[in-house]
Motif scaffolding. Structure first.
Motif, mmCIF file in Angstrom:
data_model
loop_
_atom_site.group_PDB
_atom_site.id
_atom_site.type_symbol
_atom_site.label_atom_id
_atom_site.label_comp_id
_atom_site.label_asym_id
_atom_site.label_seq_id
_atom_site.Cartn_x
_atom_site.Cartn_y
_atom_site.Cartn_z
ATOM 1 N N VAL B 303 39.963 -20.869 13.575
ATOM 2 C CA VAL B 303 41.260 -20.213 13.713
ATOM 3 C C VAL B 303 41.345 -19.049 12.737
ATOM 4 N N VAL B 304 40.854 -19.251 11.517
ATOM 5 C CA VAL B 304 40.970 -18.213 10.508
ATOM 6 C C VAL B 304 40.059 -17.035 10.850
ATOM 7 N N ALA B 305 38.863 -17.335 11.343
ATOM 8 C CA ALA B 305 37.962 -16.240 11.724
ATOM 9 C C ALA B 305 38.633 -15.363 12.777
ATOM 10 N N GLU B 306 39.324 -16.001 13.710
ATOM 11 C CA GLU B 306 40.012 -15.244 14.757
ATOM 12 C C GLU B 306 41.207 -14.480 14.188
ATOM 13 N N LEU B 307 41.946 -15.135 13.286
ATOM 14 C CA LEU B 307 43.116 -14.491 12.674
ATOM 15 C C LEU B 307 42.706 -13.226 11.939
ATOM 16 N N ILE B 308 41.676 -13.370 11.103
ATOM 17 C CA ILE B 308 41.255 -12.229 10.300
ATOM 18 C C ILE B 308 40.750 -11.114 11.204
ATOM 19 N N HIS B 309 40.063 -11.507 12.262
ATOM 20 C CA HIS B 309 39.622 -10.491 13.213
ATOM 21 C C HIS B 309 40.820 -9.750 13.800
ATOM 22 N N ARG B 310 41.820 -10.537 14.195
ATOM 23 C CA ARG B 310 42.980 -9.937 14.845
ATOM 24 C C ARG B 310 43.700 -8.981 13.898
ATOM 25 N N TYR B 311 43.902 -9.444 12.662
ATOM 26 C CA TYR B 311 44.567 -8.594 11.675
ATOM 27 C C TYR B 311 43.771 -7.308 11.465
ATOM 28 N N THR B 312 42.465 -7.459 11.358
ATOM 29 C CA THR B 312 41.620 -6.299 11.065
ATOM 30 C C THR B 312 41.651 -5.313 12.218
ATOM 31 N N GLN B 313 41.588 -5.858 13.421
ATOM 32 C CA GLN B 313 41.579 -4.966 14.566
ATOM 33 C C GLN B 313 42.897 -4.201 14.674
ATOM 34 N N GLU B 314 43.986 -4.896 14.387
ATOM 35 C CA GLU B 314 45.292 -4.220 14.430
ATOM 36 C C GLU B 314 45.355 -3.117 13.378
ATOM 37 N N ALA B 315 44.852 -3.447 12.181
ATOM 38 C CA ALA B 315 44.893 -2.453 11.106
ATOM 39 C C ALA B 315 44.043 -1.238 11.463
ATOM 40 N N LEU B 316 42.867 -1.502 12.022
ATOM 41 C CA LEU B 316 41.987 -0.377 12.379
ATOM 42 C C LEU B 316 42.614 0.463 13.480
ATOM 43 N N THR B 317 43.262 -0.183 14.419
ATOM 44 C CA THR B 317 43.895 0.549 15.517
ATOM 45 C C THR B 317 44.932 1.532 14.963
ATOM 46 N N ARG B 318 45.622 1.079 13.929
ATOM 47 C CA ARG B 318 46.622 1.958 13.293
ATOM 48 C C ARG B 318 45.955 3.046 12.456
ATOM 49 N N GLU B 319 44.948 2.639 11.696
ATOM 50 C CA GLU B 319 44.462 3.526 10.647
ATOM 51 C C GLU B 319 43.213 4.313 11.014
ATOM 52 N N LYS B 320 42.372 3.737 11.859
ATOM 53 C CA LYS B 320 41.136 4.429 12.245
ATOM 54 C C LYS B 320 40.715 3.922 13.619
ATOM 55 N N PRO B 321 41.459 4.350 14.633
ATOM 56 C CA PRO B 321 41.311 3.736 15.959
ATOM 57 C C PRO B 321 39.881 3.784 16.492
ATOM 58 N N GLU B 322 39.100 4.784 16.083
ATOM 59 C CA GLU B 322 37.758 4.877 16.659
ATOM 60 C C GLU B 322 36.875 3.712 16.198
ATOM 61 N N LEU B 323 37.296 2.989 15.153
ATOM 62 C CA LEU B 323 36.478 1.868 14.661
ATOM 63 C C LEU B 323 36.970 0.507 15.166
ATOM 64 N N ALA B 324 38.122 0.517 15.850
ATOM 65 C CA ALA B 324 38.730 -0.764 16.233
ATOM 66 C C ALA B 324 37.821 -1.586 17.135
ATOM 67 N N LYS B 325 36.972 -0.896 17.904
ATOM 68 C CA LYS B 325 36.100 -1.624 18.821
ATOM 69 C C LYS B 325 34.810 -2.066 18.131
ATOM 70 N N GLU B 549 42.056 -31.269 18.137
ATOM 71 C CA GLU B 549 42.708 -30.593 17.022
ATOM 72 C C GLU B 549 42.929 -29.113 17.301
ATOM 73 N N LEU B 550 42.364 -28.641 18.397
ATOM 74 C CA LEU B 550 42.363 -27.207 18.641
ATOM 75 C C LEU B 550 43.011 -26.851 19.975
ATOM 76 N N LEU B 551 42.941 -27.754 20.930
ATOM 77 C CA LEU B 551 43.315 -27.402 22.294
ATOM 78 C C LEU B 551 44.381 -28.334 22.855
ATOM 79 N N TYR B 552 45.242 -28.831 21.978
ATOM 80 C CA TYR B 552 46.346 -29.672 22.445
ATOM 81 C C TYR B 552 47.292 -28.812 23.281
ATOM 82 N N PRO B 553 48.068 -29.420 24.187
ATOM 83 C CA PRO B 553 48.963 -28.640 25.038
ATOM 84 C C PRO B 553 49.906 -27.771 24.193
ATOM 85 N N GLU B 554 50.061 -26.539 24.593
ATOM 86 C CA GLU B 554 50.901 -25.544 23.915
ATOM 87 C C GLU B 554 50.232 -24.953 22.679
#
Lengths: 287, 810
Positions: B303-325, B549-554
């Motif tokens: 979950v944390v690996a995904e979270l950090i990825h998501r945060y980083t991608q959002e930040a890059l999209t704002r600050e240096k969009p050419e690197l977001a991918k 622990e990861l895929l419970y409903p909702e």
């Protein structure tokens, strides 16, 4: 000497939980162990052999004659009219034939304890079974069986291409017993039976064919799946009574295979006997 | 990269608030090369040349030399030091000289075996001579049966895992007789993964392999690879059951590295709350990527690996969009194709950053990166060094940031950097002669070949008693001095090498509008109907234990930065149906663990306390989940769950502290239960010294439910128990004495990870550490007082009545 740590007193209990009840083991080395069994020295090994003339097993039918006729007819036939799986029989004498069927102690790769054969001895068709009376006798049993098989050049089995032959070869290799069983000299009755009766019968399992085609009804049989367990119990207890139905089962399997072979080789094919009306009335009991 | 410059820049960030609490400068190391007495045959030289390797490093050359001499070798060097090459070269050399010889490569995971296969195939491409002789492939649960047969019959280098060797090769060894009869080398990589129960099992699988090889007429040498552990030589020896030459003089060069301990600052001066480590970690990661420094960010949970990825991608999209991918997440549970893609992109430099779990800690080949960010202590020092070692190439300066969570261990390490830099990594411990483990493998061995006197050489003298027991109980039967397998069971089916099930759940994406407006297709719940194939798409998988622990409903399932919501968890079909839905939160499970005492086998008293040994069922389940907003980590809701619990039936040992002791602690203003939690943790640290297991093989709870009084229960984390905690019952004086020594000799003031340890032994594996509750470190003083008093009483008892004091301790 290191012993089990007293900490691990529970280990015996753990093992007991899943085990057979301990039993006294009697070592049986006498020939009267199993009814009709004799100790023979074959090659360098003393082994337990059970012989029964096929004529006695199937009173009222003449498997010897059927086989002789079938092989005789081959000589005059176009090989193309013989089922493809059986063409190895063309050009052979009926005396070259040996039918083989194995019983093992469990899954694939497990030891063999019974080699069942039907073969000709002095002009008579005989059921010969070589039995390992315990696990340590497998090697001698295989070596003795190789002597029987090696003297005959045409092997017949039911599903032996996938099972009996590779299994036999594997166990011989395990014990470093030179084995002369080759695919080239082998007719597998299952394949020809499928060709002949597929669609006509509900399936082509040996017991279905036995009932529907050969017209035999087994009495006092033991289901195949139970055989390994029965054998382990026999080794544990030495009770020969346990083994009788297993030996019987093995004999019927080889007799049925031989009968199917005779039918499939015959030209024109022998008619399928009238089906018995109800399964409760035996067509012909054997043994 | 220029680490110093980057660190200077970091110091001048507006948001910089003294986070760099310690910077350790790790010096560079020069490459040292080694000579071979004989050059490699031409095809091997070609492959080396093709890879741009003109010379071997000292440890590689030594490994080749020792292997040529027929020795068993263990190569124990740092991450990215070319261990793979060190043991692959002797195999290829042998193959070129003797094309009928064979080799077996064992890896702890399927993914790793598949990765290493690509490496071998690359070498075959580079050298026609190797390409001609090499017939290789992975043999595991994913291998189709046609390919299996081909490998068995023709393969000469087979890559597999110990589980497959145990249940798919050894029981059928006669089918493998060509391969086994010619088996020249067995490579076992990442042996540090084989510790504890898993390792003790693997050690027995290796003994079985050696025994079966002997039957087929071969006697292979073993080449082992390991990450740094405290006891590599002893460990390799006990894993193998044979002597082994240790090669640990690392000849690979290492650039200088700055190792930065980064402690997120307090949110405000008035509170004890620190800024989020995930957010701080993503900021460092983002800045490194923006500076075009290729970086790997490790975190503890998927979950944390995904979270950090998501945060980083959002930040890059704002600050240096050419690197977001150019950033991706990487973790277990991705489809193999996706993983391959990411590994390749990292290798080629197309990806600048990857946010990963420890899935990339093992030897998957992604080349070496320039920087690493480790968010949260990865539970062992050995792991931390593995992760840090992913950064640092050639002579360039590299940087590693270790970002602390606001939890006791991480904070302790921030206060005590010397603990990290001076402490040797953990020891790996196994006990192949544990009778429970050994008896299972003896049964497997008897199935493979009858057991005889000579086998004691493989399995040890303890096996003699066990074989006698097997004979007596009819599992095997003794004929002419050999014990034959004497029943119809298939023993390797019942012996599991790992304590986890290897079932997996498939994660299936369904369209968001599936079932909308239809009375017959409820959107969730037990009546949920699986959609047709055309409507569904498999996006990943997860092991059965994690699924709950990861895929419970909702639950919000994060995959490659996107949010999916679980609509239905099909327990029977082992599938989770998810739909893509944009939400601004993620979810975290709350686990409950219970121990139910089912039966008492023995009771005793020791030092005035009641003790016992018996059977228990340990249950854990996900009882509810919390919804956590991204970034703010605010809890914005929760949901109840009704999921089946997971159980193990095992053995337990317990001790109940006398009431007057509790009373006295209370009078001193101490909380007895907090003290007991500390004692439990100390016991879990010392019991392995007697039980020869890993700490992770033992669990413990403190509760009053079972016996009506606060009691410490220790249990074996393996179905049926393996005799580990039984030691605590049989030898209380020794074990409590060791626990007392450990806590009194620990120089910390009020508790640290080395003594009273963690408050929660097993947090949910997939939990974001920041989303759980904060727990205090267990009270060191109380734990100390309890132990001191127990040991004192026991000594008094011993003096009064030396014989009766200890319970069956003889």
């Amino acid at each position: 000497m290191p012993r089990l740590d007293p900490v691990h007193s529970g280990i015996a209990r753990l093992l007991r939980g899943e085990a057979l009840a301990p039993r006294a083991v009697s070592r049986r080395r006498s020939q009267d162990l199993v009814d009709g069994a004799v100790l023979e020295t074959i090659g360098r090994h003393g082994v337990c052999v059970i012989r029964r003339p096929v004529r006695e097993l199937l009173p009222g039918t003449d498997l010897e004659r059927d086989l002789r006729d079938a092989f005789a007819s081959l000589a005059t036939r176009d090989p193309q009219s013989v089922y493809p799986g059986l063409r190895a029989a063309v050009g052979r004498r009926v005396e070259d034939l040996v039918v083989l069927d194995l019983e093992t102690t469990g899954f694939w790769g497990c030891p063999i304890f019974l080699v069942g054969m039907i073969l000709w001895e002095a002009g008579e068709l005989i059921s010969v079974q070589v039995l390992a009376r315990d696990y340590a006798e497998e090697k001698a049993m295989l070596a003795a069986s190789v002597s029987f098989l090696g003297a005959r050049s045409l092997l017949a089995t039911f599903n032996g291409k996938s099972y009996d032959v590779p299994c036999f070869r594997e166990r011989c290799q395990y014990h470093r017993v030179p084995s002369a069983v080759h695919d080239t000299d082998h007719v597998d009755v299952l394949h020809a039976s499928r060709r002949r009766w597929k669609g006509e019968l509900k399936d082509c399992r040996l017991q279905t064919l036995e009932w529907e085609v050969v017209g035999l009804h087994r009495v006092g049989d033991v289901p195949s799946a139970e055989i390994p367990g029965v054998y382990h119990e026999f080794v544990a207890t030495g009770d020969p009574g346990l083994l009788q139905p297993v030996l019987h089962h093995g004999r019927v399997d080889t007799v049925t295979t031989a009968s199917l072979l005779a039918r499939l080789l015959a030209d024109p094919p022998l008619p399928i006997p009238r089906r018995p009306r109800k399964k409760t009335t035996p067509a012909k009991d054997i043994d | 990269m220029e680490a110093a410059k980057f660190l200077d820049a970091v110091g001048s960030w507006p948001a910089y608030d003294g986070q760099m609490v310690h910077v350790e400068k790790l010096p560079a190391r020069e490459a040292r090369f080694g000579e071979l007495s004989e050059p490699f045959p031409l095809p091997v030289r070609e492959a080396l040349l093709g890879m741009g390797i003109p010379e071997l490093w000292a440890h590689q050359a030594r490994c080749v030399q020792e292997a040529r001499a027929g020795k068993n070798v263990a190569v124990v060097t740092s991450t990215a030091s070319g261990k793979t090459l060190a043991y692959t070269l002797p195999v290829l050399e042998r193959l070129v000289l003797e094309p009928e010889s064979t080799a077996l490569f064992l890896y702890p995971t399927k993914a790793l075996a598949q990765d290493q296969l690509r490496g071998l195939l690359r070498m075959a491409e580079l050298s026609a001579g190797i390409g001609q002789v090499l017939k290789t492939g992975t043999y595991d649960g994913d291998t189709p049966s046609g390919a299996r047969r081909k490998l068995r019959d023709d393969g000469n280098v087979i890559l597999t895992n110990p589980d497959m060797l145990h249940s798919g090769v050894l029981p059928y060894h006669m089918k493998w007789s060509r391969f086994l009869a010619n088996l020249h080398t067995v490579v076992i990589d990442e042996i540090h993964a084989y510790r504890g129960i898993f390792g003790s099992n693997v050690a027995n699988v290796i003994r079985r392999l050696r025994r079966v090889c002997r039957h087929h007429g071969s006697d292979p040498r073993f080449l082992l690879g390991s990450a740094t552990i405290a006891n590599p030589h002893d460990f390799a020896r006990s894993l193998l059951g044979e002597d082994v030459v240790l090669v640990d003089e690392d000849g690979s060069p290492r650039g200088p590295k700055q190792f930065v301990l980064w402690n997120p600052p307090y949110v405000d001066t008035a509170s004890m709350e620190r800024r989020s480590a995930n957010v701080e970690g993503h900021r460092l990661f983002t800045e490194l990527v923006k500076a075009r420094v290729q970086t790997i960010c490790f975190s503890r949970a998927r979950v944390v690996a995904e979270l950090i990825h998501r945060y980083t991608q959002e930040a890059l999209t704002r600050e240096k969009p050419e690197l977001a991918k150019r950033v991706r997440p990487y973790r277990g549970g991705f489809l193999p194709r996706e993983r391959r893609e990411i590994e390749k992109a990292l290798f080629s430099g197309e990806l600048l950053g990857v946010s990963s779990t420890n899935a990339l800690e093992l030897g998957i080949d992604i080349g070496t990166l320039e920087a690493s960010v480790v968010v949260g202590f990865p539970s062992t020092i050995a792991s931390l060094w593995q992760q840090a070692g992913r950064a640092g190439r050639g002579s360039e300066e590299a940087v590693t940031f270790f970002v602390a969570y606001n939890d006791p261990i991480d904070q302790y390490l921030m206060r005590h950097p010397e603990y990290l830099f001076a402490q040797s990594p953990e020891s790996a411990v196994i006990d192949p002669e544990n009778p429970y483990i050994l008896s299972g493998h003896l049964q497997c061995a008897a199935f493979e070949l009858p057991l005889e006197e000579g086998d004691l050489e493989h399995f040890g003298e303890v096996a003699r008693d066990l074989i006698r027991l097997l004979d007596e109980n009819g599992r095997t039967r003794r004929v002419d001095g050999r014990s034959y397998w004497a029943n119809t069971d298939f023993p390797s089916r019942t012996v599991n090498l790992r304590h986890m099930s290897d079932d997996t759940y498939t994660i299936i994406e369904v369209p968001a509008d599936l079932g909308k407006g239809s009375a017959y297709r409820p959107r969730t719940g037990p009546e949920f109907q699986a959609p047709d194939d055309g409507e569904a798409r498999v996006i990943g998988n997860v092991d059965a234990i994690s699924a709950l622990e990861l895929l419970y409903p909702e639950a919000v399932y994060l995959h490659d930065g996107e949010t999916f919501v679980v609509r239905h968890l099909d327990l029977e079909g082992k599938s989770a149906y998810v739909e893509r839905r944009d939400v601004d939160y993620y979810t975290t499970p709350v686990l409950e663990q219970h121990l139910l005492l089912r039966g008492t086998r023995e009771v005793g008293t020791w030092a005035g306390a009641d003790t016992g040994f018996g059977d228990a069922t340990v249950t854990w389940f996900t009882s509810f989940f919390k919804k956590i907003q991204f970034f703010s980590v605010d809890s914005i809701g929760w949901g109840n769950l009704d999921l089946p619990p997971q159980n193990i039936d095992t053995t337990t040992a317990w001790i109940t502290i006398p009431a007057e002791m509790r009373g006295r602690l209370k009078a001193m203003g101490k909380n007895a239960v907090e003290g007991l939690v500390g004692v439990r943790n100390l016991l879990i640290s010392v019991v392995p010294l007697w039980a020869m297991c890993d700490r992770a093989d033992i669990g413990g709870v403190v509760d009053s439910k079972n016996l009506g009084k606060p009691t410490i229960f220790l249990y074996d984390r393996y179905p049926g128990g393996l005799g580990f905690v039984e030691h605590a019952f049989r030898r209380p004086a020794e074990i409590f004495g060791a626990a007392l020594a450990l806590v009194s000799e620990c120089p910390c003031e009020s508790g640290c990870p080395s003594c009273v340890g963690l408050p929660v032994l097993r947090p949910a594996q997939h939990q974001d550490p920041e989303a759980g509750g904060a727990w205090p470190i267990p009270d060191k003083d109380s734990a100390h007082l309890i132990l001191e008093e127990l040991v004192r009483r026991s000594e008094e008892e011993e003096r009064a009545a030396p014989r009766e004091a200890a319970v069956a301790a003889s």
